[in-house]
Design a protein around this motif. Structure first.
Motif, short mmCIF file in Angstrom:
data_model
loop_
_atom_site.label_atom_id
_atom_site.label_comp_id
_atom_site.label_asym_id
_atom_site.label_seq_id
_atom_site.Cartn_x
_atom_site.Cartn_y
_atom_site.Cartn_z
N VAL A 1 15.36 2.61 3.69
CA VAL A 1 14.31 2.57 2.66
C VAL A 1 13.28 1.49 3.02
N LEU A 2 13.77 0.35 3.49
CA LEU A 2 12.85 -0.75 3.83
C LEU A 2 11.93 -0.39 5.00
N GLN A 3 12.34 0.57 5.80
CA GLN A 3 11.50 0.96 6.94
C GLN A 3 10.41 1.95 6.55
N ASP A 4 10.50 2.47 5.34
CA ASP A 4 9.47 3.40 4.87
C ASP A 4 8.43 2.60 4.08
N PRO A 5 7.18 2.57 4.55
CA PRO A 5 6.19 1.70 3.90
C PRO A 5 6.02 1.97 2.40
N ASN A 6 5.98 3.25 2.03
CA ASN A 6 5.79 3.56 0.60
C ASN A 6 6.98 3.14 -0.24
N ALA A 7 8.16 3.61 0.19
CA ALA A 7 9.37 3.34 -0.58
C ALA A 7 9.66 1.84 -0.62
N ALA A 8 9.45 1.15 0.51
CA ALA A 8 9.76 -0.28 0.56
C ALA A 8 8.86 -1.07 -0.39
N SER A 9 7.55 -0.74 -0.37
CA SER A 9 6.65 -1.51 -1.24
C SER A 9 6.93 -1.19 -2.70
N GLN A 10 7.27 0.06 -2.98
CA GLN A 10 7.61 0.41 -4.36
C GLN A 10 8.89 -0.29 -4.81
N LEU A 11 9.85 -0.35 -3.88
CA LEU A 11 11.12 -1.02 -4.21
C LEU A 11 10.87 -2.50 -4.54
N ARG B 1 1.68 -5.82 -15.04
CA ARG B 1 0.41 -6.33 -14.50
C ARG B 1 0.69 -7.26 -13.30
N GLN B 2 1.65 -8.14 -13.49
CA GLN B 2 2.00 -9.06 -12.40
C GLN B 2 2.55 -8.30 -11.19
N ALA B 3 3.36 -7.28 -11.47
CA ALA B 3 3.94 -6.49 -10.38
C ALA B 3 2.85 -5.75 -9.61
N ASP B 4 1.83 -5.28 -10.33
CA ASP B 4 0.70 -4.61 -9.67
C ASP B 4 -0.04 -5.57 -8.73
N VAL B 5 -0.23 -6.80 -9.21
CA VAL B 5 -0.90 -7.82 -8.39
C VAL B 5 -0.05 -8.11 -7.15
N TYR B 6 1.24 -8.26 -7.39
CA TYR B 6 2.17 -8.54 -6.28
C TYR B 6 2.14 -7.40 -5.26
N HIS B 7 2.14 -6.18 -5.75
CA HIS B 7 2.13 -5.00 -4.89
C HIS B 7 0.85 -4.95 -4.06
N ALA B 8 -0.28 -5.23 -4.71
CA ALA B 8 -1.57 -5.21 -4.01
C ALA B 8 -1.59 -6.28 -2.91
N ARG B 9 -1.06 -7.46 -3.21
CA ARG B 9 -1.02 -8.55 -2.21
C ARG B 9 -0.12 -8.17 -1.04
N LEU B 10 0.97 -7.53 -1.40
CA LEU B 10 1.93 -7.10 -0.37
C LEU B 10 1.27 -6.13 0.61
N LEU B 11 0.53 -5.18 0.06
CA LEU B 11 -0.16 -4.19 0.89
C LEU B 11 -1.26 -4.86 1.73
N GLU B 12 -1.97 -5.79 1.11
CA GLU B 12 -3.05 -6.50 1.81
C GLU B 12 -2.50 -7.27 3.00
N ARG B 13 -1.42 -7.99 2.77
CA ARG B 13 -0.81 -8.81 3.83
C ARG B 13 -0.29 -7.93 4.97
N THR B 14 0.29 -6.80 4.58
CA THR B 14 0.83 -5.89 5.59
C THR B 14 -0.32 -5.32 6.44
N LYS B 15 -1.41 -4.94 5.73
CA LYS B 15 -2.57 -4.38 6.43
C LYS B 15 -3.15 -5.41 7.38
N ALA B 16 -3.27 -6.67 6.89
CA ALA B 16 -3.84 -7.73 7.71
C ALA B 16 -2.98 -7.99 8.95
N ARG B 17 -1.67 -7.91 8.77
CA ARG B 17 -0.76 -8.17 9.90
C ARG B 17 -0.82 -7.06 10.94
N ASN B 18 -1.11 -5.85 10.47
CA ASN B 18 -1.11 -4.72 11.39
C ASN B 18 -2.47 -4.44 12.02
N THR B 19 -3.49 -5.24 11.64
CA THR B 19 -4.82 -4.97 12.24
C THR B 19 -5.23 -6.10 13.17
#
Lengths: 99, 210
Positions: free
Chosen positions: A50-60, A81-99
């Protein structure tokens, strides 16, 4: 004591699981929170898949954050609301690391 | 064309299916009566699909029937099979709390609706929310998410399927719907025999942990 999976908390066999060595920064964070930090963490294979799947991992991770906040007494709309902020940051950091 | 199982097997499975349908009908009739008497209010509405992300399971027999239904309607396709493989990859042997929070959609959920609503498994058929559906979302799941009690119907259905499967030295195991569908497909294609299923499931389970 048998080690447990860091995600599902079920006992794991360390020869048949994913071993996650911790760096110094990670160890110091765990040390600060729990008083003692292990050398490595363990994750069972079903959870690891599950952790290797980007969608499922971030949702988890978002789900765990939201549920923990709710359990800690945060009102559900605020926890979301806090979880949404956390999720957005998580995606941002992942995107930044992969670019 | 769907492969037919041996006559005695078809008969045993059909008998189990009838018993299962009458159990669920009884449950639904009770629900209907309670709603009419206003002693129960269910809040599920068309279009809401929070429970399609829940760890829903079905028996092998239900998987065979669902596969038969999908194939008969021309809905069993290569993309659906691929979606089932992906779903099994994530959910097989996965603890249910982790499955719930991971928001993994059921492979039969397409554009917000169930592809096989009329033939959906007992697990999906008997889940009815009693509270605000807002709290049915997997991440908002809490004590504020009450459901109609369905333990009795679930236990009875498990007993019925278990009795039918025991003839083949199989036991009732709640399987992810995707896994049950893929096993049904393998049976249908003749790649697997019923008698081999127990060993296959055991091997698959072991493999998932290695």
């Amino acid at each position: 004591m048998k080690p447990t999976c860091v995600v599902c908390n079920q006992p794991v066999d360390i020869d048949h699981c994913q071993r996650l060595p911790l760096n110094n920064e990670e160890r110091s964070v765990i040390q600060a929170v729990e008083g003692v930090a292990p050398q490595e963490l363990y994750c069972c294979h079903p959870c690891w898949r599950v952790l290797q799947d980007p969608n499922a991992a971030s949702q988890l991770m978002k789900g765990i954050y939201q549920q923990s906040a709710q359990l800690a007494g945060v009102p559900s709309h605020e926890a979301e609301r806090q979880a949404d902020v956390y999720h957005a940051r998580l995606l941002e950091r992942t995107k930044a690391r992969n670019t | 064309m769907t492969r037919r199982l041996p006559l005695a097997t078809e008969h045993a499975f059909s008998h189990a299916r009838q018993s299962r349908i009458s159990e669920v009908s009884r449950f639904e009739a009770q629900l209907h009566q309670q709603r009419a008497e206003k002693t129960l209010r269910t809040t599920c509405t068309r279009g809401c699909h929070h429970c399609c992300y829940y760890p829903m399971t079905c028996s092998l027999l239900e998987g065979i029937e669902l596969h038969h239904h999908l194939k008969g309607k021309g809905l069993w396709s290569a993309p659906l099979q691929k979606a089932c493989v992906m779903h099994v990859g994530k959910t097989w042997a996965l603890p249910h709390p982790v499955w719930l929070l991971s928001m993994i959609p059921c492979p039969l959920l397409q554009e917000g609706e169930c592809l096989a609503y009329d033939a959906r498994p007992v697990d999906c058929r008997t889940i009815w929310a009693k509270g605000d559906p807002h709290y049915c979302h997997p991440h908002r799941f809490s004590v504020e998410t009450p459901f109609v009690d369905r333990k009795q119907v679930q236990a009875e259905v498990a007993r019925i399927d278990d009795a039918a499967l025991q003839r083949y030295r199989l036991v009732y195991i709640p399987l992810p719907i995707s896994k049950a569908l893929l096993l049904a497909e393998a049976l249908d294609r003749g790649e697997l025999e019923l008698e081999e299923l127990g060993a296959k499931l055991y091997a698959d389970y072991q493999k998932a942990h290695q």
